[in-house]
Design a protein around this motif. Sequence first.
Motif, PDB file in Angstrom:
ATOM      1  N   ASP A  65      -5.071 -11.096   6.547  1.00 26.28           N
ATOM      2  CA  ASP A  65      -5.975 -11.279   5.410  1.00 26.28           C
ATOM      3  C   ASP A  65      -7.343 -10.654   5.691  1.00 26.28           C
ATOM      4  O   ASP A  65      -7.937 -10.011   4.824  1.00 26.28           O
ATOM      5  CB  ASP A  65      -6.114 -12.770   5.087  1.00 26.28           C
ATOM      6  N   GLU A  66      -7.839 -10.841   6.926  1.00 22.34           N
ATOM      7  CA  GLU A  66      -9.127 -10.250   7.301  1.00 22.34           C
ATOM      8  C   GLU A  66      -9.070  -8.725   7.249  1.00 22.34           C
ATOM      9  O   GLU A  66     -10.030  -8.080   6.805  1.00 22.34           O
ATOM     10  CB  GLU A  66      -9.527 -10.718   8.697  1.00 22.34           C
ATOM     11  N   ILE A 107      -6.460  -2.190   5.602  1.00 15.75           N
ATOM     12  CA  ILE A 107      -5.107  -1.957   5.101  1.00 15.75           C
ATOM     13  C   ILE A 107      -5.107  -2.089   3.588  1.00 15.75           C
ATOM     14  O   ILE A 107      -5.962  -2.773   3.005  1.00 15.75           O
ATOM     15  CB  ILE A 107      -4.083  -2.947   5.716  1.00 15.75           C
ATOM     16  N   THR A 108      -4.164  -1.446   2.958  1.00 24.52           N
ATOM     17  CA  THR A 108      -4.059  -1.505   1.499  1.00 24.52           C
ATOM     18  C   THR A 108      -3.371  -2.796   1.087  1.00 24.52           C
ATOM     19  O   THR A 108      -2.778  -3.497   1.904  1.00 24.52           O
ATOM     20  CB  THR A 108      -3.249  -0.318   0.957  1.00 24.52           C
ATOM     21  N   GLU A 109      -3.432  -3.085  -0.205  1.00 29.15           N
ATOM     22  CA  GLU A 109      -2.763  -4.276  -0.737  1.00 29.15           C
ATOM     23  C   GLU A 109      -1.249  -4.188  -0.494  1.00 29.15           C
ATOM     24  O   GLU A 109      -0.600  -5.172  -0.166  1.00 29.15           O
ATOM     25  CB  GLU A 109      -3.069  -4.430  -2.241  1.00 29.15           C
ATOM     26  N   GLU A 110      -0.725  -2.998  -0.657  1.00 28.88           N
ATOM     27  CA  GLU A 110       0.718  -2.795  -0.442  1.00 28.88           C
ATOM     28  C   GLU A 110       1.095  -3.071   1.020  1.00 28.88           C
ATOM     29  O   GLU A 110       2.086  -3.749   1.296  1.00 28.88           O
ATOM     30  CB  GLU A 110       1.094  -1.350  -0.815  1.00 28.88           C
ATOM     31  N   GLU A 111       0.295  -2.568   1.951  1.00 30.79           N
ATOM     32  CA  GLU A 111       0.541  -2.825   3.369  1.00 30.79           C
ATOM     33  C   GLU A 111       0.424  -4.313   3.673  1.00 30.79           C
ATOM     34  O   GLU A 111       1.209  -4.876   4.435  1.00 30.79           O
ATOM     35  CB  GLU A 111      -0.434  -2.029   4.241  1.00 30.79           C
ATOM     36  N   TYR A 112      -0.574  -4.937   3.052  1.00 31.68           N
ATOM     37  CA  TYR A 112      -0.782  -6.375   3.245  1.00 31.68           C
ATOM     38  C   TYR A 112       0.452  -7.158   2.808  1.00 31.68           C
ATOM     39  O   TYR A 112       0.941  -8.022   3.541  1.00 31.68           O
ATOM     40  CB  TYR A 112      -2.015  -6.833   2.454  1.00 31.68           C
TER      41      TYR A 112
END
Length: 157
Positions: free
Chosen positions: A10-11, A18-23
Motif C-alpha cells: 500500500d505504501e 507501483i501502478t494500481e494494476e501492479e498493486y
Amino acid sequence: MKYEDLKILDELREKGSITEEEYQREKEKILNDTPPSSSSAFGGSKPLFGLAENTYLMLMHLSQFLGLIIPLAGFVAPVLMWIMNKDTNANVDLHGKNILNFTISYLIYSAVLAITIIGIPLLVVLGIIYIVFIVMAGVKANNGEYWRYPFIIQFFK
C-alpha cells in the motif's frame, strides 16, 4: 506476515512506486498465497536438510573443496546435491549445471597444461584461480546471486 506485506504494498502504491494494476496483482498474490507444504522436497525455499535455498546453493559450490581431502569427492558431492534437487528447484538446476561445466572445463585445462612443459607453472596459477572462483561463486550464491564461472565450456545448458 500478510498484513505487513499488504502495508508495504500500500505504501508503494501511495508513493507512486507501483501502478494500481501492479498493486492489485501483487495484493492478489499475497492474499491467495498459501504456506508452502512441508511434504515438498524443499518446503518452499528449504532445499534439503532444512537449509535455506541460498545456503544450499553455497554449499553446492563449496563442496567442490572436498576433492582436496578425498579424491573425486569434489566432483561427486555437488553432482549428488544437484541430481537430488534439480527437478524441484530451478536454481539448484542452474547452479548445478554451472558447477559441472566449471569442473569439466577446468579438468580439461589442467590435462592440457600437464602434458606441456611450460604448462606446469601455469597449473599452479590455474589451481589458485580454481580456488578463488569457487569461493566467489559460493559467496555470490549465499547472497542470492547467480555467478557464471569464467572461461567455461558449456557442456550442460
